[in-house]
Design a protein around this motif. Structure first.
Motif, PDB file in Angstrom:
ATOM      1  N   SER A 183      26.475  63.997  16.806  1.00 15.85           N
ATOM      2  CA  SER A 183      26.965  63.129  15.744  1.00 15.85           C
ATOM      3  C   SER A 183      28.406  63.659  15.513  1.00 15.85           C
ATOM      4  O   SER A 183      29.307  62.968  14.454  1.00 15.85           O
ATOM      5  N   ILE A 184      28.899  64.859  15.936  1.00 14.27           N
ATOM      6  CA  ILE A 184      30.267  65.062  15.541  1.00 14.27           C
ATOM      7  C   ILE A 184      31.330  64.185  16.419  1.00 14.27           C
ATOM      8  O   ILE A 184      31.036  64.006  17.814  1.00 14.27           O
ATOM      9  N   PRO A 185      32.149  63.820  15.814  1.00 12.37           N
ATOM     10  CA  PRO A 185      33.219  63.012  16.680  1.00 12.37           C
ATOM     11  C   PRO A 185      33.973  63.561  17.640  1.00 12.37           C
ATOM     12  O   PRO A 185      34.103  64.702  17.597  1.00 12.37           O
ATOM     13  N   VAL A 186      34.721  62.824  18.504  1.00 13.27           N
ATOM     14  CA  VAL A 186      35.403  63.559  19.614  1.00 13.27           C
ATOM     15  C   VAL A 186      36.632  64.213  19.108  1.00 13.27           C
ATOM     16  O   VAL A 186      37.188  65.158  19.741  1.00 13.27           O
ATOM     17  N   SER A 187      37.250  63.937  17.868  1.00 14.69           N
ATOM     18  CA  SER A 187      38.200  64.264  17.143  1.00 14.69           C
ATOM     19  C   SER A 187      38.114  64.556  15.745  1.00 14.69           C
ATOM     20  O   SER A 187      37.480  63.678  15.162  1.00 14.69           O
TER      21      SER A 187
END
Length: 473
Positions: free
Chosen positions: A388-392
């Motif tokens: 669920s963590i975005p790429v940035s």
């Protein structure tokens, strides 16, 4: 000897692969860095280099790209051994289940990558190598024990910067060089994995703070200078000023034998007049420290930072009095944060006259205390995981505060709000609107200008770097 390619999609010389590259090169293995968006370009480069091992240094958020790249390599070149190391597989070893990955490395990887290279080169079994995790033929995840952390960093070869610079002149010609002088951190902020790293290494006696000796640091810098000029040094240790005795000895040597301007990361509660004097006398141009948030409760009860407003103001005053420019690290959309709390962070940065107010969006990495608190507050979606963590951390935050959208918008204009207080009325209206291209443009322009100022890069170079790393922003 084995051939090892370290693959990434981000245009930056990563310290982990350079350290591992140094260890492998000293053992006569052949290493190179490959920066690629993936797809046909990646396969063409791999086909030309013919690696025995394809390695990925992976952070959470970037792990999806690494998994896809490994699967593509494995499909086209099934004989290549694929391995992922870095923060993500260290704390989430089930990443070894990703299709295309043969194994992952947890923790410090010098010993593991060297033993893997030897095993692959000789055709021996590698499944018992310490620090590795893999999925066996029965589909079971096997996690091997950890070896102790490297006790003496001076015993390691110098980082192999040539693995980047011979292949990528754009990186070679950067006037700024990033330098790491040690490992470990004694603090336990809730947003960081440091406490989990200590628990992971508990069977080995813990994960201690270690530094290269001052003399070895100078030798490493001058060794790099032989082939690649250093106009500006960027010391990226978590807390550069942690050990005052080490610091004073190193800075005295640095001023005599290197004498290049530099930036470093400090901690407000450790800053003293004599430390500020020593930094200034050695050529420190910028000192960066974590404000994190202008709200005392969020900083010290939610983030466990244990730093007061008074200490932040005092540190800034000590640095400013010696003409050392001030950079700050800030986060928005913390668990329970309101839009007014976000503006408190802006106001504290204005109060200390921060010249480079860097800001990210809070990411509650699974396993951190921040994630636990956000979950307890009901601020994370059902099924929340590392995926669920975005790429940035510049894009969005998964913490569902009522003011999340406004805080994400405030992040886009954060630097402008600190530098131009007279625009607050207009910016206050702007951050309450839906996200759009204007906010993105403000963020990219102010970020680029700040980066150019701090790291002595031309605006052209910053623009090109931004284009190459567009997916990260």
């Amino acid at each position: 000897m084995a051939r090892i390619a370290f693959l990434q999609d981000f245009w930056f010389e990563l310290p982990g692969p350079m350290v591992l590259g140094g260890v492998l090169t000293a053992a006569d293995h052949h290493v190179t860095a490959v920066i690629t968006p993936g797809g046909r370009h990646m396969l063409a480069v791999v086909r030309k280099f013919k690696p025995d091992i394809a390695a990925f240094s992976v952070t959470t958020g970037a792990h999806r790209w690494a998994a896809n790249a490994a699967a593509l390599i494995k499909q086209e070149f099934p004989h290549i051994v694929t391995i992922a190391g870095g923060a993500h597989p260290t704390f989430y070893p089930d990443f070894a289940r990703a299709p295309g990955l043969d194994c992952v490395c947890r923790g410090e990887g010098e010993g593991a990558i060297l033993e893997l290279a030897r095993a692959v080169d000789s055709g021996e079994d590698w499944t018992a190598i310490l620090n590795l995790a893999y999925v066996n033929h029965d589909g079971q995840l096997k996690i091997n024990p950890l070896r102790p952390p490297v006790p003496d960093l001076d015993a390691l070869p110098h980082p192999a910067r040539c693995m980047y610079y011979r292949r990528y002149p754009f990186l070679r010609d950067n006037p700024t060089r990033m330098i790491i002088t040690g490992r470990g951190c004694p603090y336990n902020c809730s947003f960081c994995f440091n406490h989990a790293l200590g628990a992971l290494y508990a069977p080995c006696g813990g994960y201690p703070v270690r530094r290269l000796s001052p003399q070895r640091c100078i030798d490493m810098i001058n060794w790099a200078c032989r082939d690649y000029r250093i106009k500006y040094a960027r010391f990226d240790d978590d807390v550069f000023i942690l050990d005052k005795k080490w610091l004073f000895e190193f800075l005295e040597l640095y001023a005599r034998r290197v004498a290049a301007p530099f930036s470093c990361l400090v901690r407000a509660n450790l800053m003293t007049a004599d430390i500020a004097d020593a930094l200034a006398n050695a050529g420190c141009a910028w000192a960066h420290f974590g404000v994190e948030t202008g709200n005392d409760h969020l900083r010290n009860q939610v983030l466990d930072k244990k730093i007061s407003d008074e200490q932040i103001v005092n540190a800034a005053a000590l640095l400013r009095a010696r003409n050392i420019r001030i950079g700050t690290f800030n986060m928005l959309n913390l668990p329970g944060e309101t839009l007014e709390n976000g503006w408190e962070t802006v106001r504290l940065n204005i109060r200390i006259r921060a010249q480079e107010p860097w800001c990210s969006l809070a990411q509650p990495y699974p396993g951190t205390r921040m994630e636990q608190r956000a979950r307890e507050m009901g601020l994370l979606p059902e099924g929340f995981s590392a995926d669920s963590i975005p790429v940035s951390y510049f894009r969005n935050s998964p913490i569902s505060n009522p003011d999340r959208q406004a805080l994400e918008n405030l992040h886009k204009v954060f630097a402008l709000a600190v530098k131009a207080p007279w625009l607050h009325a207009a910016l206050a209206r702007l951050v309450k609107r839906k996200p759009g291209p204007l906010l993105d443009a403000i963020f990219k322009i102010t970020y680029g200008i700040r980066y150019a100022r701090v790291y002595r890069n031309s605006l052209w170079r910053v623009w090109k770097t931004g284009r190459l790393n567009a997916r990260q922003y």
